[in-house]
Each structure stands twice: as structure tokens, then as C-alpha cells.
Design an enzyme around this catalytic site. Structure first.
Site, PDB file in Angstrom:
ATOM      1  N   ASP A  24       0.808  -1.413   0.098  1.00 18.03           N
ATOM      2  CA  ASP A  24      -0.144  -0.054  -0.063  1.00 18.03           C
ATOM      3  C   ASP A  24       0.671   1.267  -0.004  1.00 18.03           C
ATOM      4  O   ASP A  24       0.410   2.117   0.679  1.00 18.03           O
ATOM      5  CB  ASP A  24      -0.772   0.064   1.371  1.00 18.03           C
ATOM      6  CG  ASP A  24      -1.706  -1.145   1.218  1.00 18.03           C
ATOM      7  OD1 ASP A  24      -2.160  -1.876   0.388  1.00 18.03           O
ATOM      8  OD2 ASP A  24      -1.990  -1.827   2.481  1.00 18.03           O
ATOM      9  N   LYS A  27       2.080   2.183  -5.458  1.00 21.46           N
ATOM     10  CA  LYS A  27       2.827   1.429  -6.672  1.00 21.46           C
ATOM     11  C   LYS A  27       2.029   1.737  -7.815  1.00 21.46           C
ATOM     12  O   LYS A  27       2.492   1.889  -8.853  1.00 21.46           O
ATOM     13  CB  LYS A  27       2.820  -0.043  -6.444  1.00 21.46           C
ATOM     14  CG  LYS A  27       4.097  -0.774  -5.719  1.00 21.46           C
ATOM     15  CD  LYS A  27       4.299  -2.090  -5.892  1.00 21.46           C
ATOM     16  CE  LYS A  27       3.127  -2.958  -5.122  1.00 21.46           C
ATOM     17  NZ  LYS A  27       3.158  -3.096  -3.674  1.00 21.46           N
ATOM     18  N   GLY A  51      -4.732  -4.528  -4.023  1.00 24.55           N
ATOM     19  CA  GLY A  51      -5.685  -3.424  -4.804  1.00 24.55           C
ATOM     20  C   GLY A  51      -4.872  -2.086  -5.174  1.00 24.55           C
ATOM     21  O   GLY A  51      -3.954  -1.678  -4.215  1.00 24.55           O
ATOM     22  N   HIS A  52      -4.896  -1.784  -6.373  1.00 27.24           N
ATOM     23  CA  HIS A  52      -3.873  -0.714  -6.677  1.00 27.24           C
ATOM     24  C   HIS A  52      -4.857   0.402  -7.116  1.00 27.24           C
ATOM     25  O   HIS A  52      -5.843   0.209  -8.007  1.00 27.24           O
ATOM     26  CB  HIS A  52      -3.095  -1.019  -7.982  1.00 27.24           C
ATOM     27  CG  HIS A  52      -2.058  -1.954  -7.575  1.00 27.24           C
ATOM     28  ND1 HIS A  52      -1.083  -2.882  -8.441  1.00 27.24           N
ATOM     29  CD2 HIS A  52      -1.465  -2.346  -6.526  1.00 27.24           C
ATOM     30  CE1 HIS A  52      -0.469  -3.665  -7.938  1.00 27.24           C
ATOM     31  NE2 HIS A  52      -0.734  -3.386  -6.625  1.00 27.24           N
ATOM     32  N   GLN A 255       1.657  -6.349  -2.609  1.00 30.99           N
ATOM     33  CA  GLN A 255       1.951  -6.180  -1.510  1.00 30.99           C
ATOM     34  C   GLN A 255       3.364  -5.770  -1.190  1.00 30.99           C
ATOM     35  O   GLN A 255       3.937  -5.032  -1.923  1.00 30.99           O
ATOM     36  CB  GLN A 255       1.929  -7.985  -0.969  1.00 30.99           C
ATOM     37  CG  GLN A 255       0.360  -8.230  -0.764  1.00 30.99           C
ATOM     38  CD  GLN A 255      -0.170  -8.846  -1.832  1.00 30.99           C
ATOM     39  OE1 GLN A 255       0.415  -9.657  -2.281  1.00 30.99           O
ATOM     40  NE2 GLN A 255      -1.316  -8.628  -2.149  1.00 30.99           N
TER      41      GLN A 255
HETATM   42  P1  IMP Z   1      -3.882 -12.569   2.735  1.00 29.11           P
HETATM   43  O1  IMP Z   1      -2.991 -12.445   1.716  1.00 29.11           O
HETATM   44  O2  IMP Z   1      -5.432 -12.023   2.365  1.00 29.11           O
HETATM   45  O3  IMP Z   1      -4.243 -13.945   3.244  1.00 29.11           O
HETATM   46  O4  IMP Z   1      -3.625 -11.653   4.088  1.00 29.11           O
HETATM   47  C1  IMP Z   1      -2.630 -12.015   4.500  1.00 29.11           C
HETATM   48  C2  IMP Z   1      -1.843 -10.584   5.374  1.00 29.11           C
HETATM   49  O5  IMP Z   1      -1.466  -9.970   4.215  1.00 29.11           O
HETATM   50  C3  IMP Z   1      -3.098  -9.827   6.151  1.00 29.11           C
HETATM   51  O6  IMP Z   1      -2.383  -9.072   7.163  1.00 29.11           O
HETATM   52  C4  IMP Z   1      -3.480  -8.826   4.927  1.00 29.11           C
HETATM   53  O7  IMP Z   1      -3.965  -7.672   5.438  1.00 29.11           O
HETATM   54  C5  IMP Z   1      -2.153  -8.541   4.413  1.00 29.11           C
HETATM   55  N1  IMP Z   1      -2.330  -8.171   2.977  1.00 29.11           N
HETATM   56  C6  IMP Z   1      -2.805  -8.884   1.739  1.00 29.11           C
HETATM   57  N2  IMP Z   1      -3.013  -8.142   0.883  1.00 29.11           N
HETATM   58  C7  IMP Z   1      -2.372  -7.006   1.073  1.00 29.11           C
HETATM   59  C8  IMP Z   1      -2.333  -5.660   0.216  1.00 29.11           C
HETATM   60  O8  IMP Z   1      -2.280  -5.711  -0.821  1.00 29.11           O
HETATM   61  N3  IMP Z   1      -1.935  -4.468   0.888  1.00 29.11           N
HETATM   62  C9  IMP Z   1      -1.600  -4.730   2.268  1.00 29.11           C
HETATM   63  N4  IMP Z   1      -1.747  -5.728   2.882  1.00 29.11           N
HETATM   64  C10 IMP Z   1      -1.936  -6.862   2.557  1.00 29.11           C
END
Ligand code: IMP
Length: 503
Positions: A24, A27, A51-52, A255
Site C-alpha cells: 500500500d 505502487k 488493490g492498486h 503487497q
Molecule cells: P491474505 O493475503 O489475504 O491471506 O492476507 C495476509 C496478510 O497480508 C493480512 O495481514 C493482510 O492484511 C495482508 N495483505 C494482503 N494483501 C495486502 C495488500 O495488498 N496490502 C496490504 N496488506 C495486504
């Protein structure tokens, strides 16, 4: 494209952008800027958990799976979702529908036949596990990302290409469901029913009260998805290798390094390797194929979504509780804390104010992001396995801050322990952060305070015109991490970008 930008890209054919923090970091804006240079834009990690946000003709466009370069599809640019990604066909098709509604073409989009397919079983498992995790909650987005990667590694997963072979698909699905039912039989049936009757699991279409999953419903729906995805499915790994060194390629991370399954604050991580090495592999390339690797961080602050250690978090546990609490927290934040001040003496309030100033709410889940000051021990850690080149974003968010704090060291306050066969003693001062969550959670930041700048950054278009206060902080970070800031971003628009020439 501006000439200064071209200078950074001289001799570069393959460029990667990944995040050195918890994701976040903006990017989307840079993927968009560099998409103007690129012929091919590729993603290779994660799925619709990402999410972008891209600003386009004063509209905000949020993409989850599709690379940000999709805005340039009509110019013949090719966007790729690579083999390292996990794809939920329902989300993918929702995204292409939205693109069509906004008048954005996606005819050159390609997805890897060997990308991992997310099935309803994996979404259910993700949510059921989180519901039962208690204090061990990761804060997953609930999109099935973890179980889909687990199934791949455990040799129980299906691939996107399976959708084009009904017989193989049926056989693999039958076997997959057998394994999943055996596990889920031990879960509370009411919990499963509640999860499966959710709208994004087609309101219970896949649910069979007697047998948990309805094979026929999943099979039929996924065959329809297969037909819709057919035009996009191809061997993207070969396509990328064929174009290496010939076309301009932009690799777009998802991420951040600190959420990487291999390098992040395990177990509070996502399930893909979101480092540049993971990204290269996820598009069928090698890390050494990349000519320039740019890391993104937020300018002098950080955010984290979901659970896990965050030493510099403003407001500590109070902030964690608020951001990871129920949905009602999101709706009420502006009502309760509308007048929160970034200069408040109360750290929690300062954190809320920073969140509101930076609009730090998840693009995928809408969750409030936990906020804190920049953490140099963690930056030193991520720079240890990356090139030093950085982009700093969102500096304008700190325009009103009278004091900006930079964490340069920690004090370890946990029990004496052994990490990597080295003793870590309570009261010691570790130089570089350990990514191990059980150590990091006991690290208290030691800050160096800097006066903030007293102006807007709107009129700054080059390094010289930046306020001295900002330059001082930048110099401190360079000196204490070895980072080489190449670009800074002073606002969401493309024009609010300064290319630095400091090295
Ligand atoms: P998951 O990938 O949905 O299983 O989430 C695992 C961890 O990664 C959680 O703490 C989410 O909040 C974090 N996370 C997953 N995708 C994102 C992202 O795009 N931005 C920030 N944190 C993320």
C-alpha cells in the site's frame, strides 16, 4: 515522458517495482507512470487480495488482479497476469466488466495457463480458519489466497488451464473436494453455512448442507468461467522470455517485502513471495533478468493492514485494536475523529489523523490501515536483499506535521531468547530488525525527531526547491540505510513527481 525519467531508464529493458514495507505504498501511481514507457506490464504474485489505486482523468480506478498498465491496452500494450499469481475467475471477470463499463479496453490482456486457480473451497477455508484463529488471526483479506498457495504446494491445487479441459477438471475437482470435505467436516457446520451463503460465494450456490460442497454447481459455474477466460489464457512464461531484452518490460509487484512468505514477518504475511525475486519467478523470469529494481516506501511514515508486529505504530495496541476491529470502525472514524490533529500529543489520535490525511483505508477491504513513523531497522533489513534504489511516496501527507520522527534503532524489551543461534538479551539494541514476529513485537522504537516543513509541496518540481527540513530527513535516511532515493512523490497526480539526481 519527461527527459529526467528517460535518464533513469537509459539502458533499461526490464524494470521492476516492488514495495520495501507492508504494501500500500502507492505502487499504482508508478506502475502507471512506467506503463507509458513499457510495452509489456506483468504481475506475478498474489491475487485479488491486492488493490492498486490509479488516478486516471480525474477518476479513481482500483484494480486487484489486472496490472495497472491495462489503461494502455488500447495503445497495444500487453498486460500479463503471470504463473505465480492466484486467480479467482469470478473476481477477474468482475474486474474486466468494470473496465468495460469505464470504457477501458482489455483485449491484449493475457493470463498464464499455469497460474493457480482459486476455488470456493479455498475461500471457505481461509475464512473458516480466521474465524477460529482467536488471537492468532492474521487479518487475511479472506480471498482464499493462503489456501490456494497451500494447495498448490501440497499438490492438491488446480490451474487456470484446467478450466479448458472439462474431463481433467472434473477428475481433479472431485479429488480436491474429497480432501477439503475431510478437513472441513471437523469445522462447525453453522460457521461453514454462514460463510458459504455469503454473496461473494454466490449466496450458497456451492453449498450442500449434507456434503458441504456441491460438485455439480462448482463444475458448471467454473466451466462457464473457463469459456469466458479462454481468449486470455496462454503460456505467458514463454511469452515473457521471448520478449526479454527486446521489448520494454515492467514487472509490477503486489503487497510488500515485509509481507513476503519467505522474507516477511512470518506468520503475519501473505502466502506469496512478494519480493522482487518472487516477482521475477512469478512471471517466468530470473531476478538477474531485471535491469533496474525500484523499491517503494512511504515518505517518512508506514502503514500495515491486518495483524502482526509494527514497532512504530502510533497508538500501539489501541490503534491495532481499532484498525482490526469490526466494520463499524470504518464508518465511524470521520464522525468520531474528524478534528484529529497530526500534531496531537496523544499518539493514537496522531495516528488516526495521519490515516485520514493519507486516506489510508484498504483498496480491497476498506479496512483502516494502522499508521506509524518510518522504521529504518526494517528498511535496513529489506535493503539487505534488494538494490538500494528507492521511490518515496505520499510526502505531501506530512505537510502539516510540526515534528517528524524517524526510528533509527530499537530497544528489545522481550525475554532473553535465541535467534539464528545468537542470544538476544532484554534491554539490548538490535541494529537491524529481525523479521521474526515474536522478536519484533518486543522491539520499542528509539526515535530521532526532525522539524517538519512549513509549506505545501505543490510548487516543488525539483530537488533544489524542496524544503530544507525534508532534505535533512532524506539525508539522514540515506546515511543510515545506504538507500538511494531516485524519485519522490508529492501528490497523487503524475505531475507531482520529482526525479532526483543525487548519486
Ligand atoms: P491474505 O493475503 O489475504 O491471506 O492476507 C495476509 C496478510 O497480508 C493480512 O495481514 C493482510 O492484511 C495482508 N495483505 C494482503 N494483501 C495486502 C495488500 O495488498 N496490502 C496490504 N496488506 C495486504
Amino acid at each position: 515522458m519527461k527527459p529526467e525519467e528517460m535518464k533513469l531508464l537509459v539502458g533499461v529493458k526490464t524494470l521492476a517495482i516492488t514495495c520495501r514495507q507492508f504494501g500500500d505504498t502507492g505502487k499504482g501511481k508508478f506502475a502507471d507512470i512506467f506503463s507509458q514507457w513499457a510495452d509489456i506490464i506483468a504481475r506475478g504474485t498474489g491475487g485479488d487480495n491486492a488493490g492498486h489505486t490509479i488516478c486516471f482523468e480525474r477518476q479513481k480506478l482500483i484494480t486487484h488482479l489486472v496490472p495497472s498498465g491495462i489503461l494502455y491496452d488500447s495503445q497495444g500494450k500487453i498486460n500479463v497476469v503471470g504463473s505465480g499469481a492466484v486467480i479467482n475467475p469470478a473476481s477477474f471477470l468482475q474486474e474486466t466488466t468494470q473496465l468495460a463499463e469505464k470504457g477501458c479496453s482489455y483485449k491484449n490482456l493475457k493470463i498464464a495457463y499455469n497460474a493457480k486457480l482459486i476455488l470456493p473451497t479455498e475461500v471457505v477455508l481461509d475464512r473458516a480458519k480466521e474465524a477460529m484463529a482467536g488471537a492468532g488471526k492474521i487479518g487475511s483479506t479472506g480471498k482464499g489466497i493462503g489456501p490456494a498457495y497451500t494447495d498448490f504446494v501440497g499438490r492438491e491445487g488446480l490451474m487456470i488451464g484446467d478450466l479448458l479441459n472439462p474431463d481433467f477438471f472434473a477428475e481433479k475437482l472431485e479429488r480436491h473436494l474429497r480432501y477439503k470435505k475431510a478437513i472441513l467436516k471437523n469445522y462447525d457446520p453453522e460457521l461453514l453455512e454462514g460463510i458459504m451463503c455469503n454473496y461473494d460465494l454466490s449466496n450458497g450456490l456451492y453449498y450442500d448442507p449434507e456434503d458441504i460442497f456441491n460438485f455439480d454447481a462448482i463444475f458448471r459455474t467454473y466451466m462457464v468461467y473457463g469459456e469466458k477466460l479462454r481468449p486470455f489464457i496462454t503460456d505467458t512464461d514463454s511469452f515473457m522470455r521471448e520478449n526479454l531484452g527486446k521489448k520494454n518490460i515492467l514487472l509490477e509487484g503486489a503487497q510488500g517485502d515485509l509481507l513476503s512468505i519467505d522474507r516477511g514477518t512470518y506468520p503475519f504475511v501473505t502466502s506469496s513471495d512478494c519480493t522482487v525475486a518472487g516477482l521475477a519467478k512469478g512471471v517466468g523470469l530470473k531476478e538477474t533478468d531485471i535491469d533496474l529494481s525500484l523499491g517503494i516506501i512511504k515518505g517518512f511514515y508506514m502503514t500495515r493492514v491486518g495483524a502482526g508486529p509494527f514497532p512504530t505504530e502510533l497508538g500501539g495496541e489501541e490503534s491495532d485494536k481499532r484498525c482490526n476491529g469490526g466494520k463499524e470502525n470504518r464508518a465511524k472514524e470521520k464522525d468520531f475523529y474528524g478534528d484529529a490533529d497530526v500534531n496531537s500529543e496523544h499518539e493514537f489520535i496522531q495516528g488516526v489523523a495521519l490515516r485520514m490525511a493519507g486516506d489510508e483505508y484498504g483498496a480491497t477491504t476498506g479496512r483502516p490501515r494502522r499508521t506509524g513513523w518510518i522504521d529504518l531497522p526494517l528498511l535496513r533489513y529489506t535493503l539487505g536483499f534488494n538494490s538500494p534504489d528507492l521511490i518515496l511516496t505520499k510526502l505531501d501527507v506530512l505537510n502539516d506535521c510540526k515534528t517528524i520522527k524517524v526510528c533509527n534503532h530499537y530497544k528489545y524489551t522481550g525475554p532473553d531468547c535465541v535467534y539464528a543461534n545468537q542470544k538476544i538479551k532484554t534491554g539490548s539494541y538490535p541494529e537491524i530488525a529481525s523479521p521474526a514476529a515474536e522478536i519484533l513485537k518486543h522491539c520499542k522504537p528509539i526515535y530521532v525527531s526532525f522539524p517538519g516543513w512549513k509549506c505545501s509541496l505543490k510548487d516543488c518540481h525539483d530537488y533544489d526547491s524542496l524544503p530544507e527540513e525534508l532534505k535533512n530527513i532524506l539525508a539522514f535516511i540515506i546515511k543510515n540505510t545506504g538507500a538511494k532515493p531516485r524519485i519522490i512523490s508529492t501528490g497523487p497526480d503524475r505531475e507531482e513527481t520529482i526525479f532526483l539526481d543525487l548519486f
